[in-house]
Design a protein around this motif. Sequence first.
Motif, PDB file in Angstrom:
ATOM      1  N   LEU A 192       6.724 -45.913   2.425  1.00 42.98           N
ATOM      2  CA  LEU A 192       5.851 -45.652   2.312  1.00 42.98           C
ATOM      3  C   LEU A 192       4.207 -46.053   3.594  1.00 42.98           C
ATOM      4  CD1 LEU A 192       5.899 -45.722  -1.454  1.00 42.98           C
ATOM      5  CD2 LEU A 192       6.166 -43.327   0.333  1.00 42.98           C
ATOM      6  N   GLY A 193       4.969 -47.053   4.516  1.00 38.23           N
ATOM      7  CA  GLY A 193       4.153 -47.406   5.416  1.00 38.23           C
ATOM      8  C   GLY A 193       3.863 -48.726   5.319  1.00 38.23           C
ATOM      9  N   VAL A 194       3.506 -49.187   6.300  1.00 36.06           N
ATOM     10  CA  VAL A 194       2.884 -51.224   6.399  1.00 36.06           C
ATOM     11  C   VAL A 194       1.626 -50.630   7.402  1.00 36.06           C
ATOM     12  CG1 VAL A 194       5.362 -51.552   5.882  1.00 36.06           C
ATOM     13  CG2 VAL A 194       4.447 -51.553   8.567  1.00 36.06           C
ATOM     14  N   GLY A 195       1.316 -50.318   7.194  1.00 36.49           N
ATOM     15  CA  GLY A 195       0.173 -50.118   8.356  1.00 36.49           C
ATOM     16  C   GLY A 195       0.248 -50.850  10.083  1.00 36.49           C
ATOM     17  N   HIS A 196      -0.649 -51.663  10.193  1.00 39.18           N
ATOM     18  CA  HIS A 196      -0.309 -51.955  11.556  1.00 39.18           C
ATOM     19  C   HIS A 196      -0.635 -51.343  12.700  1.00 39.18           C
ATOM     20  CE1 HIS A 196       0.204 -55.323   9.411  1.00 39.18           C
ATOM     21  NE2 HIS A 196      -0.119 -55.871   9.996  1.00 39.18           N
ATOM     22  N   SER A 197      -1.242 -50.000  12.712  1.00 40.83           N
ATOM     23  CA  SER A 197      -1.523 -48.565  13.158  1.00 40.83           C
ATOM     24  C   SER A 197      -1.955 -49.701  15.347  1.00 40.83           C
ATOM     25  CB  SER A 197      -2.364 -47.477  13.306  1.00 40.83           C
ATOM     26  OG  SER A 197      -2.025 -46.940  12.238  1.00 40.83           O
ATOM     27  N   ILE A 198      -0.709 -49.192  16.218  1.00 41.33           N
ATOM     28  CA  ILE A 198      -1.250 -49.889  17.495  1.00 41.33           C
ATOM     29  C   ILE A 198      -1.257 -48.650  18.582  1.00 41.33           C
ATOM     30  CG2 ILE A 198       1.223 -49.862  17.676  1.00 41.33           C
ATOM     31  CD1 ILE A 198       0.441 -52.435  18.992  1.00 41.33           C
ATOM     32  N   VAL A 199      -2.404 -49.395  19.637  1.00 44.67           N
ATOM     33  CA  VAL A 199      -1.999 -48.189  20.875  1.00 44.67           C
ATOM     34  C   VAL A 199      -1.962 -49.622  22.096  1.00 44.67           C
ATOM     35  CG1 VAL A 199      -3.541 -47.353  22.158  1.00 44.67           C
ATOM     36  CG2 VAL A 199      -4.041 -46.582  19.842  1.00 44.67           C
ATOM     37  N   CYS A 200      -0.827 -48.927  22.784  1.00 45.58           N
ATOM     38  CA  CYS A 200      -0.077 -49.799  24.037  1.00 45.58           C
ATOM     39  C   CYS A 200      -0.797 -48.857  24.926  1.00 45.58           C
ATOM     40  CB  CYS A 200       1.082 -49.811  24.345  1.00 45.58           C
ATOM     41  SG  CYS A 200       1.431 -50.837  22.232  1.00 45.58           S
ATOM     42  N   SER A 201      -0.626 -49.592  26.125  1.00 50.64           N
ATOM     43  CA  SER A 201      -0.671 -49.457  27.807  1.00 50.64           C
ATOM     44  C   SER A 201       0.332 -48.981  27.969  1.00 50.64           C
ATOM     45  CB  SER A 201      -1.800 -50.236  28.705  1.00 50.64           C
ATOM     46  OG  SER A 201      -0.408 -51.232  28.998  1.00 50.64           O
ATOM     47  N   PRO A 202       0.519 -48.291  29.457  1.00 49.33           N
ATOM     48  CA  PRO A 202       2.128 -47.698  29.637  1.00 49.33           C
ATOM     49  C   PRO A 202       2.786 -49.133  30.883  1.00 49.33           C
ATOM     50  CG  PRO A 202       0.474 -46.505  30.964  1.00 49.33           C
ATOM     51  CD  PRO A 202      -0.093 -47.315  29.747  1.00 49.33           C
ATOM     52  N   THR A 203       1.918 -51.079  29.777  1.00 46.83           N
ATOM     53  CA  THR A 203       3.020 -51.798  30.746  1.00 46.83           C
ATOM     54  C   THR A 203       2.869 -52.362  28.798  1.00 46.83           C
ATOM     55  OG1 THR A 203       0.675 -52.809  31.099  1.00 46.83           O
ATOM     56  CG2 THR A 203       1.708 -51.906  32.954  1.00 46.83           C
ATOM     57  N   GLY A 204       2.767 -52.002  28.769  1.00 46.09           N
ATOM     58  CA  GLY A 204       3.151 -52.821  26.985  1.00 46.09           C
ATOM     59  C   GLY A 204       1.290 -53.691  26.276  1.00 46.09           C
ATOM     60  N   GLN A 205       0.853 -54.156  27.164  1.00 49.97           N
ATOM     61  CA  GLN A 205      -0.156 -54.022  26.682  1.00 49.97           C
ATOM     62  C   GLN A 205      -1.006 -53.275  25.438  1.00 49.97           C
ATOM     63  OE1 GLN A 205      -3.939 -54.315  28.723  1.00 49.97           O
ATOM     64  NE2 GLN A 205      -4.834 -55.788  28.089  1.00 49.97           N
ATOM     65  N   ILE A 206      -0.668 -54.452  24.305  1.00 47.69           N
ATOM     66  CA  ILE A 206      -1.513 -54.071  23.022  1.00 47.69           C
ATOM     67  C   ILE A 206      -3.134 -53.594  22.972  1.00 47.69           C
ATOM     68  CG2 ILE A 206      -2.203 -54.315  20.251  1.00 47.69           C
ATOM     69  CD1 ILE A 206       0.518 -56.057  19.989  1.00 47.69           C
ATOM     70  N   LEU A 207      -3.414 -52.510  23.014  1.00 48.42           N
ATOM     71  CA  LEU A 207      -4.807 -51.966  23.513  1.00 48.42           C
ATOM     72  C   LEU A 207      -5.992 -52.315  22.023  1.00 48.42           C
ATOM     73  CD1 LEU A 207      -4.869 -49.781  25.932  1.00 48.42           C
ATOM     74  CD2 LEU A 207      -4.837 -52.059  26.187  1.00 48.42           C
ATOM     75  N   GLY A 208      -4.994 -51.798  20.785  1.00 45.94           N
ATOM     76  CA  GLY A 208      -5.508 -52.394  19.890  1.00 45.94           C
ATOM     77  C   GLY A 208      -5.113 -52.261  18.543  1.00 45.94           C
ATOM     78  N   GLN A 209      -5.043 -52.763  17.794  1.00 44.28           N
ATOM     79  CA  GLN A 209      -4.179 -52.881  16.368  1.00 44.28           C
ATOM     80  C   GLN A 209      -4.801 -53.192  15.173  1.00 44.28           C
ATOM     81  OE1 GLN A 209      -0.886 -55.382  16.583  1.00 44.28           O
ATOM     82  NE2 GLN A 209       0.508 -54.006  14.466  1.00 44.28           N
ATOM     83  N   LEU A 210      -4.644 -52.522  14.442  1.00 47.31           N
ATOM     84  CA  LEU A 210      -5.456 -52.022  12.881  1.00 47.31           C
ATOM     85  C   LEU A 210      -3.934 -53.281  11.567  1.00 47.31           C
ATOM     86  CD1 LEU A 210      -6.196 -48.726  11.496  1.00 47.31           C
ATOM     87  CD2 LEU A 210      -7.452 -51.270  12.420  1.00 47.31           C
ATOM     88  N   ASP A 211      -5.168 -54.589  10.272  1.00 49.78           N
ATOM     89  CA  ASP A 211      -3.629 -54.498   9.567  1.00 49.78           C
ATOM     90  C   ASP A 211      -2.799 -53.771   8.545  1.00 49.78           C
ATOM     91  OD1 ASP A 211      -5.462 -53.599   8.072  1.00 49.78           O
ATOM     92  OD2 ASP A 211      -7.052 -56.101   7.853  1.00 49.78           O
ATOM     93  N   ALA A 212      -3.399 -53.725   7.915  1.00 51.70           N
ATOM     94  CA  ALA A 212      -2.379 -53.059   6.971  1.00 51.70           C
ATOM     95  C   ALA A 212      -2.601 -52.895   6.085  1.00 51.70           C
ATOM     96  CB  ALA A 212      -1.385 -54.420   5.765  1.00 51.70           C
TER      97      ALA A 212
END
Length: 266
Positions: free
Chosen positions: A214-234
């Motif tokens: 059903l989901g845990v949240g934590h949607s995420i955007v990563c760069s081609p080098t694996g860097q986290i550019l942004g992430q939400l909480d739950a």
Amino acid sequence: MSDTIRVSLAQITSGEDPAENLELIDTHARAAADAGSSLVVFPEATMRCFGGPIRKFAQPLDGEWANAVREIASDVGITVVAGMFTPAANDKITNTLLVTGPGVEASYDKIHLFDAFGFAESDTVAPGSDPLMVDISGVRVGFATCYDIRFPALFQKLGDLGAQLVVIPASWGSGDGKIDQWTLLARARALDSTTFVAACDQAEPAAAEGSAPLGVGHSIVCSPTGQILGQLDATPGMLTIDIHTELVDAVRKSLPVLQNRKHFDA
């Protein structure tokens, strides 16, 4: 080709009523457009959450629910990606992503079915077979769904096809370590394919029973080098990120993993 696309991830909690879930799409698509995004991504199972009799809710891609999503996308002037369920043979369904917006009309059927952690998606769902690549606002966008994120070969194939961004709607199952796995896998698949990865999960529901993911949240955007550019909480929310695709070419020149990899016989 464009060098930049602004993307919004709409981390919602979809419910059991497809009509009410359309209201969530309308609200968040308008908010994404107001934020300047040309693409808004909703989770897997946006049409109707997992758990219970999913098959009776399945509709064809030209059915009432999908047409309502198309109308929202047209009215708002934004491309919408949303998870739904479509009829398949042998009394099964397909776990489908609808991709629709100005000049865009496509769909992707989930290839890797979630037969893990006590859940058997293949009992009711037929697998897809073909990767999908779509041009959205001048950017080459590939698609995957939830459990697909555990399979590097799909992402490498999308990279081979020229993907600059891979979008991953999900309804991620909860459990010990699952949030860490989600984040790790998103970063790893970005590195495997040298693409940006935008992974949109269902928000964590207030209460959950059984094994349905059903989901845990934590949607995420990563760069081609694996860097986290942004992430939400739950909790429910929206993440908006500018994707600068010129970085893809730069990374592929300095780190040509797609070019350097070896192919092994099964």
